[in-house]
Each structure stands twice: as structure tokens, then as C-alpha cells.
Scaffold this motif. Structure first.
Motif, PDB file in Angstrom:
ATOM      1  N   LEU A 110      52.594  44.372  43.426  1.00  0.00           N
ATOM      2  CA  LEU A 110      51.509  43.830  44.254  1.00  0.00           C
ATOM      3  C   LEU A 110      51.622  42.316  44.356  1.00  0.00           C
ATOM      4  O   LEU A 110      52.181  41.662  43.467  1.00  0.00           O
ATOM      5  CB  LEU A 110      50.146  44.199  43.650  1.00  0.00           C
ATOM      6  N   SER A 111      51.043  41.764  45.430  1.00  0.00           N
ATOM      7  CA  SER A 111      51.024  40.309  45.585  1.00  0.00           C
ATOM      8  C   SER A 111      49.966  39.728  44.649  1.00  0.00           C
ATOM      9  O   SER A 111      49.152  40.469  44.084  1.00  0.00           O
ATOM     10  CB  SER A 111      50.695  39.953  47.039  1.00  0.00           C
ATOM     11  N   ALA A 112      49.975  38.399  44.534  1.00  0.00           N
ATOM     12  CA  ALA A 112      48.975  37.727  43.691  1.00  0.00           C
ATOM     13  C   ALA A 112      47.571  38.093  44.170  1.00  0.00           C
ATOM     14  O   ALA A 112      46.690  38.422  43.364  1.00  0.00           O
ATOM     15  CB  ALA A 112      49.196  36.219  43.765  1.00  0.00           C
ATOM     16  N   LEU A 113      47.399  38.056  45.496  1.00  0.00           N
ATOM     17  CA  LEU A 113      46.079  38.364  46.071  1.00  0.00           C
ATOM     18  C   LEU A 113      45.647  39.797  45.736  1.00  0.00           C
ATOM     19  O   LEU A 113      44.504  40.036  45.332  1.00  0.00           O
ATOM     20  CB  LEU A 113      46.132  38.185  47.595  1.00  0.00           C
ATOM     21  N   GLU A 114      46.582  40.723  45.881  1.00  0.00           N
ATOM     22  CA  GLU A 114      46.253  42.135  45.614  1.00  0.00           C
ATOM     23  C   GLU A 114      45.943  42.357  44.133  1.00  0.00           C
ATOM     24  O   GLU A 114      45.059  43.148  43.788  1.00  0.00           O
ATOM     25  CB  GLU A 114      47.416  43.032  46.059  1.00  0.00           C
ATOM     26  N   ASN A 115      46.686  41.658  43.269  1.00  0.00           N
ATOM     27  CA  ASN A 115      46.412  41.775  41.829  1.00  0.00           C
ATOM     28  C   ASN A 115      44.990  41.329  41.508  1.00  0.00           C
ATOM     29  O   ASN A 115      44.268  41.985  40.757  1.00  0.00           O
ATOM     30  CB  ASN A 115      47.410  40.923  41.040  1.00  0.00           C
ATOM     31  N   VAL A 116      44.613  40.194  42.077  1.00  0.00           N
ATOM     32  CA  VAL A 116      43.283  39.643  41.791  1.00  0.00           C
ATOM     33  C   VAL A 116      42.193  40.511  42.435  1.00  0.00           C
ATOM     34  O   VAL A 116      41.093  40.638  41.888  1.00  0.00           O
ATOM     35  CB  VAL A 116      43.202  38.172  42.278  1.00  0.00           C
ATOM     36  N   ALA A 117      42.548  41.119  43.577  1.00  0.00           N
ATOM     37  CA  ALA A 117      41.548  41.924  44.307  1.00  0.00           C
ATOM     38  C   ALA A 117      41.238  43.258  43.609  1.00  0.00           C
ATOM     39  O   ALA A 117      40.201  43.870  43.878  1.00  0.00           O
ATOM     40  CB  ALA A 117      42.028  42.185  45.733  1.00  0.00           C
ATOM     41  N   LEU A 118      42.132  43.686  42.709  1.00  0.00           N
ATOM     42  CA  LEU A 118      41.962  45.016  42.090  1.00  0.00           C
ATOM     43  C   LEU A 118      40.591  45.216  41.429  1.00  0.00           C
ATOM     44  O   LEU A 118      39.884  46.181  41.751  1.00  0.00           O
ATOM     45  CB  LEU A 118      43.075  45.261  41.060  1.00  0.00           C
ATOM     46  N   PRO A 119      40.196  44.345  40.480  1.00  0.00           N
ATOM     47  CA  PRO A 119      38.892  44.581  39.838  1.00  0.00           C
ATOM     48  C   PRO A 119      37.715  44.423  40.805  1.00  0.00           C
ATOM     49  O   PRO A 119      36.675  45.078  40.634  1.00  0.00           O
ATOM     50  CB  PRO A 119      38.834  43.518  38.737  1.00  0.00           C
ATOM     51  N   GLN A 131      39.425  40.940  49.234  1.00  0.00           N
ATOM     52  CA  GLN A 131      40.509  39.976  49.456  1.00  0.00           C
ATOM     53  C   GLN A 131      39.952  38.557  49.622  1.00  0.00           C
ATOM     54  O   GLN A 131      40.563  37.591  49.163  1.00  0.00           O
ATOM     55  CB  GLN A 131      41.336  40.394  50.667  1.00  0.00           C
ATOM     56  N   GLU A 132      38.794  38.473  50.270  1.00  0.00           N
ATOM     57  CA  GLU A 132      38.160  37.149  50.427  1.00  0.00           C
ATOM     58  C   GLU A 132      37.796  36.574  49.063  1.00  0.00           C
ATOM     59  O   GLU A 132      38.064  35.408  48.751  1.00  0.00           O
ATOM     60  CB  GLU A 132      36.902  37.269  51.280  1.00  0.00           C
ATOM     61  N   LYS A 133      37.192  37.412  48.240  1.00  0.00           N
ATOM     62  CA  LYS A 133      36.782  36.962  46.896  1.00  0.00           C
ATOM     63  C   LYS A 133      38.004  36.631  46.047  1.00  0.00           C
ATOM     64  O   LYS A 133      37.993  35.673  45.268  1.00  0.00           O
ATOM     65  CB  LYS A 133      35.951  38.054  46.202  1.00  0.00           C
ATOM     66  N   ALA A 134      39.060  37.445  46.190  1.00  0.00           N
ATOM     67  CA  ALA A 134      40.276  37.212  45.414  1.00  0.00           C
ATOM     68  C   ALA A 134      40.895  35.872  45.810  1.00  0.00           C
ATOM     69  O   ALA A 134      41.355  35.096  44.951  1.00  0.00           O
ATOM     70  CB  ALA A 134      41.268  38.350  45.644  1.00  0.00           C
ATOM     71  N   LEU A 135      40.890  35.582  47.107  1.00  0.00           N
ATOM     72  CA  LEU A 135      41.446  34.315  47.586  1.00  0.00           C
ATOM     73  C   LEU A 135      40.635  33.131  47.053  1.00  0.00           C
ATOM     74  O   LEU A 135      41.196  32.106  46.635  1.00  0.00           O
ATOM     75  CB  LEU A 135      41.463  34.316  49.124  1.00  0.00           C
ATOM     76  N   GLU A 136      39.336  33.342  47.029  1.00  0.00           N
ATOM     77  CA  GLU A 136      38.444  32.320  46.489  1.00  0.00           C
ATOM     78  C   GLU A 136      38.807  32.018  45.027  1.00  0.00           C
ATOM     79  O   GLU A 136      38.914  30.853  44.617  1.00  0.00           O
ATOM     80  CB  GLU A 136      37.019  32.873  46.556  1.00  0.00           C
ATOM     81  N   ALA A 137      39.012  33.106  44.258  1.00  0.00           N
ATOM     82  CA  ALA A 137      39.365  32.938  42.836  1.00  0.00           C
ATOM     83  C   ALA A 137      40.707  32.249  42.688  1.00  0.00           C
ATOM     84  O   ALA A 137      40.880  31.368  41.835  1.00  0.00           O
ATOM     85  CB  ALA A 137      39.387  34.303  42.155  1.00  0.00           C
ATOM     86  N   LEU A 138      41.648  32.615  43.536  1.00  0.00           N
ATOM     87  CA  LEU A 138      42.988  31.995  43.466  1.00  0.00           C
ATOM     88  C   LEU A 138      42.897  30.514  43.835  1.00  0.00           C
ATOM     89  O   LEU A 138      43.587  29.670  43.239  1.00  0.00           O
ATOM     90  CB  LEU A 138      43.965  32.722  44.398  1.00  0.00           C
ATOM     91  N   GLU A 139      42.064  30.211  44.820  1.00  0.00           N
ATOM     92  CA  GLU A 139      41.913  28.807  45.238  1.00  0.00           C
ATOM     93  C   GLU A 139      41.310  27.965  44.116  1.00  0.00           C
ATOM     94  O   GLU A 139      41.685  26.810  43.927  1.00  0.00           O
ATOM     95  CB  GLU A 139      41.083  28.729  46.522  1.00  0.00           C
ATOM     96  N   LYS A 140      40.371  28.569  43.372  1.00  0.00           N
ATOM     97  CA  LYS A 140      39.786  27.858  42.231  1.00  0.00           C
ATOM     98  C   LYS A 140      40.862  27.442  41.246  1.00  0.00           C
ATOM     99  O   LYS A 140      40.739  26.452  40.547  1.00  0.00           O
ATOM    100  CB  LYS A 140      38.808  28.788  41.493  1.00  0.00           C
ATOM    101  N   LEU A 141      41.922  28.250  41.176  1.00  0.00           N
ATOM    102  CA  LEU A 141      43.002  27.979  40.225  1.00  0.00           C
ATOM    103  C   LEU A 141      44.201  27.322  40.894  1.00  0.00           C
ATOM    104  O   LEU A 141      45.309  27.295  40.342  1.00  0.00           O
ATOM    105  CB  LEU A 141      43.415  29.282  39.542  1.00  0.00           C
ATOM    106  N   GLY A 142      44.000  26.859  42.131  1.00  0.00           N
ATOM    107  CA  GLY A 142      45.041  26.120  42.840  1.00  0.00           C
ATOM    108  C   GLY A 142      46.197  26.972  43.310  1.00  0.00           C
ATOM    109  O   GLY A 142      47.325  26.500  43.452  1.00  0.00           O
ATOM    110  N   ALA A 147      49.046  33.078  47.538  1.00  0.00           N
ATOM    111  CA  ALA A 147      48.319  34.353  47.418  1.00  0.00           C
ATOM    112  C   ALA A 147      49.162  35.556  47.829  1.00  0.00           C
ATOM    113  O   ALA A 147      49.023  36.639  47.255  1.00  0.00           O
ATOM    114  CB  ALA A 147      47.055  34.299  48.272  1.00  0.00           C
ATOM    115  N   ASP A 148      50.047  35.352  48.817  1.00  0.00           N
ATOM    116  CA  ASP A 148      50.807  36.496  49.326  1.00  0.00           C
ATOM    117  C   ASP A 148      52.112  36.734  48.581  1.00  0.00           C
ATOM    118  O   ASP A 148      52.854  37.663  48.907  1.00  0.00           O
ATOM    119  CB  ASP A 148      51.100  36.304  50.820  1.00  0.00           C
TER     120      ASP A 148
END
Lengths: 232, 395
Positions: A110-119, A131-142, A147-148
């Protein structure tokens, strides 16, 4: 012995009372925890330090509701959770607890975004919302720009940051980190710790580290010294 | 690979069942169209059965034996009364009185022993496909000519007889001169090379059996119910009544054995595919146990872990069923057009197939069982993974 640098005097986020745990292998019973008690507060970072095999990780998995103690109580946000039904523990792991392990444990297909989106998806959000929330979380961590990328196409530090993003995806009240910097160089270790520390303060999350790194432990709000299944 | 196995298994299952049941159905059609669904022959002498006693441990029990060992006289008795009785059976759609016998048939240059049946044509049309079986000459010629004879086409070939020729039937009470009205082909070579039809009155005169010795051939609305109806008729009229299933039991058993044998053989492909799926999934569970443990730590339930494998199994199954059924259907159609000359227990010039939804349902059911078991066991293992132990062992 618990050394406290705490600036917060809130009700404990996590309270552990007289936890006992042992492993059974055939006729052999190995006692791992012998009456551990501790408290973790929201917004604080706590480090558990001790030699290998002293039961630090076992305690972490008990606190993360991945295992059940033989005896004792665990209170999360004032609720006793050690004896709750499996479905309640599963829901708590999804909603209230985030895990960060020494190895990132990302799903490589899975991509970084998909990994974060799982939970997030598991929490009941739609694919787009998650996916929106996952991107938000990834952005918080730079990591918004990566993401893809597939998990195995990221550097070690980036992978661990994705794992942290996954841990905070559902805005948990508690993050349990098992040697989160154990597999990183000093620069990345520093970055990962800073991220978790900032998240703890900014989002009022309780963060519990299990670590061998005394330097990292010194930076935490509290340090718990552990030996032979006991807090010393 | 496992999907390919499921596709092939379903396709082969459908194809083999279509062929074996196709030939069976064709045989049944042929035999029903020739010898009818039910035959009433000899009259029982023992109408009331026998009562006997058995003494064991000082206790006497009585048993009633109705037809076992019963003796009977040849042919039906009182045909008119019997017809009247048969009218009470709503399922009976036609009754034809037949008088059978053996004779020597002589053409212009050759002779052959044949089995003839004396029939009343209009009656016999109601219980057979004789109208459709006439391949040369005309059924009307036989109908209008009281001295007409219909010959099995293999007899005509052997004796080099043509339509319109005069032939002599020898035996019985003497000789009888007949004119060939046509040739028929039933598809059953044993019949086509031995049987001839003459008018019932001629047969009675020829055999000297004006009032006895004949049999009834019956057609019924649902040939599958022939055994039950035959049994009811036998109990009612006191004659020996045989259904087509009893009469053709040997051949029907052969077809059944072939059908089951091919089903079992082809099911082994599905079984092997199921084992393939099981192996793949079992290895996946081992390889992915860490990922499953991590998913569990994120709040995924044990049922979520097992659902991964059950869904994959379901996808393989649905794809296998779709493509397997499609290939089976197309192949069955293709096979039905392959030229194949068979002359034996029936006659055909191409592969005979039977289009039956039950073949597809059986293939799907067997696949569902194998794939479900193959998916369910690894899925259960995935659900039982203890996340803490797996993560602890990984670190």
C-alpha cells in the motif's frame, strides 16, 4: 522509581494498578510482570527504560489491549478496560490508542496514504473522507508530498513518520511507542521524538515510550525505570 | 492457477454431464418412442396372494406374500374390460394392443427370422413415435393396406427388399403374403434388424390366437412416474405390469454409472484446485501474519482478518463459476456439432448433449464446497492470530 518533570496535574489518562503477567510454555511458567502500577497523563511523554527482557514491551502490549493481564487493572480515561470484551478492546485500539513500533510495520503493498487511511476507514469513514484525513495526518508530519509513494519506496525515517501518522490518524488519546527510534540514525531519532513530543503537547495525547535510549528518556516528562517485571 | 483449475473443473463437469446425460436422454426418448412407457403382459393366476406363518421363540407371526412367486398365464385376459379399467387411470394417455410372435420373413431371394408385432395402427400411433420413424414408404400405405407390413430398415437392407415388394411370413398356422408399405428406423439397431409391424387382425390369424396372447403398450403423461403408475395398475388389474425403467434397467444403470463416474473424475480437478487455493491461502496467512497483527493493533477485528481470505476465495469462486460455466456452455454447443456416427443401442450422427441447468448447479455446488473449505480454514487461522505474540516475535 518514577521521576516526574510533569507540568500537568490532570486526571490520569491511563492508570495501571498492580499488573501481573506471565508466559506459559507447557509446564513452564515465566513471570514477566510482578505488580506494576503507573499513571500516564494527557499531554505528557513517559519513558519506560530498563534492560532487555525485563517486561517493558509486554507491559506496552497489555496497555495497548493486545493482551490480557493475569491480574490487576488498567483504566483508560477512567474506565476499567483490562477485562472488557474483545470487541470493546478492538474499538478502543481503533479510537483511543495508537501504536508506533521499532520497525515501521507498514503494509508494503500500500502507499503511505493508504497505510495511514486504514485505521480511519476501519473507524467508519468513507474512502474519500479517510484519504482526506490520512493526507492531513501525513501533512502534519511533513509527508504530504510523498503520500502516493509505496511504503517500501520511503527512507527509514520517512517510514517511521508514516507509522506515526497512522498512529495519530484517528486522534487517539494515547500513543504507545515501542523503541520508535531504535532503528533510526541520531538525526531521524531526534526528529521522530520531536514529532511525538510536539503531538503530545499540542494535541494533549499521552505518549508512552519504551526505550533503551537514555538520552531520549531524559527528554520525556516522566521516566519509569523497570527491572525484572517491577518498577524500581 | 487455482482460478484456472476452478474454471476448467466447472467447464469439464458441465461438458461431461451434458454428454453422458445427453446420450441417456436420447436413449430414453428412443426407447419410449418405440416400446412405450408401460407394458401390460401376463395375467396373474394368484390374484389374492398367500398367507404364511413363521414361528420364532414360541411366537407366531403371519406374513402376506402378494406377488412373490406368483404364476401367470401368457398374455392379457379380456382386453375390452382391461381397457375400460385403464380409462380410470388419468395418467394413461394411450393404449395399444399388440400381439407378438416370431416368424421367417422371405423376400424374393433371402429369408430371415424376425419378431413381428401385430398392431392397430391408430392405437399404436398414440403410444409410440412410429409415424416419425418411417423413413421410406408411407405410414398411410400401411394404414390403408390390410395386408401391409412395415419393416425395420436393417431387415430390408439384409433381405434386399424395396417398398411395394411382396414378402411371405412363414410359421404360425401357415404362410401369409404381405406387401411392404415402408421401412422404419427406431435408432435401436436390435429393433431395426429384427422387428416388423403387421396389422393386429393378421397377427391373430397368423398365430391362431384370436382371443388371447396379446399385450398392452401404454403411454403416460409423465414417463418419470411410470414405476408408480405401473405398480398401481398391477395391483388393480391383476396383470404383470412393467415400467420402462424396470424394462431398461440394465442400460439405465450403465448410463448412471457413466454419469457418476465422470462426475467423480472431473470433481477431482475441482478438489485439486481447492487444495491449490488452500495452499496459497495457508502460505499467505503465514507470510502475512505480521500485517494481520498490525491490522489487529489498529482496531481490525478477527473477523476482518478472516474476511480478507474469504473475500479472495469468493472472488476466485465467482470468476471460476462465470468463466467455467461460459466455457462449459460454449464447449457443449461445439461438441453437439461434432459429427459422430453411432449405431447400436441408439442411432445418431452427431454428439448428443443434454442442456440441463442442474449440471451447472452441481458443478457450482461442488466448487462452492471445495473453495469454501479451502478459504475457510486459512481464514480461521488468520482470525486466531494473536497480535501481541506475533509482534513480540517479529521484534
Amino acid at each position: 522509581m518514577i521521576m516526574s518533570n510533569s507540568k500537568f496535574d490532570d486526571q490520569p489518562l491511563l492508570q495501571v494498578k498492580n499488573i501481573h503477567h506471565s508466559f506459559v510454555d507447557g509446564d513452564t511458567v515465566t513471570k514477566v510482570l510482578n505488580g506494576v502500577s503507573l499513571e500516564i497523563r494527557a499531554g505528557e511523554t513517559t519513558a519506560i527504560v530498563g534492560p532487555s527482557g525485563c517486561g517493558k514491551s509486554t507491559l506496552l502490549y497489555l496497555l495497548g489491549l493486545l493482551d490480557r493481564p493475569d491480574k490487576g487493572e488498567i483504566y483508560l480515561n477512567g474506565e476499567e478496560v483490562s477485562k472488557t470484551e474483545d470487541h470493546t478492546r478492538t474499538a478502543l485500539r481503533n479510537q483511543s490508542i495508537g501504536f508506533v513500533f521499532q520497525f515501521h510495520f507498514l503494509i508494503k503493498e500500500l502507499s503511505a496514504l493508504e497505510n495511514v487511511a486504514l485505521p480511519i476507514r476501519k473507524a467508519g469513514f468513507s474512502k474519500m473522507e479517510s484519504q482526506e484525513k490520512a493526507l492531513e495526518a501525513l501533512e502534519k508530519l511533513g509527508l504530504g508530498s510523498k503520500a502516493d509513494r509505496f511504503a517500501n519506496k520511503l527512507s527509514g525515517g520517512e517510514q517511521q513518520r508514516v507509522a506515526i501518522a497512522r498512529a495519530i490518524a484517528n486522534s487517539p488519546s494515547l500513543i504507545l511507542a515501542d523503541e520508535p527510534t531504535g532503528n533510526l540514525d541520531s538525526q531521524n531519532s531526534e526528529n521522530v521524538f520531536s514529532l511525538l513530543e510536539n503531538l503530545a503537547h499540542r494535541e494533549r495525547i499521552g505518549v508512552l515510550f519504551v526505550t533503551h535510549d537514555s538520552g531520549l528518556a531524559q527528554k520525556c516528562s516522566n521516566i519509569v525505570h523497570f527491572r525484572d517485571g517491577l518498577i524500581i | 492457477m487455482s482460478l484456472f483449475g476452478i474454471v476448467l473443473g466447472i467447464a469439464f463437469f458441465v461438458i461431461t454431464q451434458a454428454q453422458t446425460s445427453g446420450f441417456e436422454a436420447f436413449f430414453i426418448r428412443t426407447i419410449l418412442g418405440t416400446n412405450g412407457a408401460i407394458r401390460i403382459s401376463d395375467r396373474f393366476q394368484d390374484m389374492h396372494g398367500t398367507v404364511s406363518s413363521i414361528s420364532t421363540n414360541g411366537k407366531t407371526r403371519f406374513t402376506f406374500q402378494s406377488r412373490e412367486g406368483a404364476r401367470y398365464t401368457e398374455g392379457i385376459a379380456h382386453p375390452t374390460l382391461l381397457r375400460k379399467a385403464l380409462r380410470r387411470f388419468a395418467q394413461v394417455t394411450g393404449v395399444s394392443e399388440i400381439l407378438e410372435g416370431n416368424a421367417i420373413l422371405s423376400g424374393s431371394s433371402r429369408s430371415q427370422t424376425i419378431e413381428f408385432q401385430g398392431i392397430s395402427l391408430q392405437e399404436h400411433i398414440m403410444v409410440s413415435d412410429i409415424e416419425d420413424q418411417v423413413i421410406r414408404g408411407a405410414i398411410d400405405s400401411f394404414s390403408f393396406d390390410p395386408m401391409g407390413i412395415l419393416l425395420g430398415h436393417r431387415i430390408a437392407q439384409r433381405l434386399m427388399i424395396e417398398v411395394g415388394d411382396r414378402v411371405t411370413l412363414k410359421g404360425g398356422t401357415g404362410n401369409i403374403q404381405l406387401r411392404v408399405a415402408g421401412f422404419f428406423e427406431t435408432g435401436v439397431s436390435q429393433i431395426d434388424k429384427n422387428r416388423a409391424y403387421i396389422h393386429l387382425a393378421n397377427a391373430k390369424a397368423f398365430l391362431g390366437k384370436r382371443f388371447s396372447g396379446s399385450v398392452f403398450q401404454l403411454s403416460i403423461s409423465d414417463p418419470d412416474k411410470a414405476p408408480e403408475i405401473a405398480s398401481q395398475i398391477q395391483e388393480t388389474i391383476g396383470h404383470r405390469v412393467i415400467s420402462w425403467q424396470e424394462r431398461e434397467k440394465v442400460w439405465l444403470d450403465v448410463f448412471k454409472a457413466l454419469r457418476i463416474s465422470s462426475a467423480l473424475t472431473v470433481s477431482s480437478i475441482l478438489l485439486l484446485s481447492g487444495l491449490g487455493i488452500f495452499n496459497v491461502f495457508a502460505i499467505m496467512v503465514i507470510e502475512k501474519n505480521r500485517d494481520i497483527a498490525i491490522l489487529r493493533s489498529m482496531g481490525f477485528k478477527p473477523s476482518d482478518a478472516s474476511a480478507i481470505f474469504l473475500w479472495q476465495g469468493a472472488i476466485v469462486l465467482v470468476a471460476g463459476v462465470f468463466f467455467g460455466s461460459l466455457i462449459g456452455m460454449l464447449s457443449t454447443y461445439g461438441i453437439s456439432n461434432i459429427p459422430l456416427r453411432i449405431r447400436g443401442i441408439f442411432s445418431t450422427d452427431s454428439f448428443v448433449v443434454n442442456w440441463d441447468a442442474s449440471h451447472y448447479l452441481w458443478a457450482i455446488m461442488i466448487s462452492v464446497i471445495f473453495v469454501s473449505i479451502a478459504s475457510w480454514i486459512p481464514a480461521r487461522r488468520a482470525a486466531r492470530i494473536e497480535p501481541a505474540r506475533i509482534i513480540r516475535e517479529t521484534l
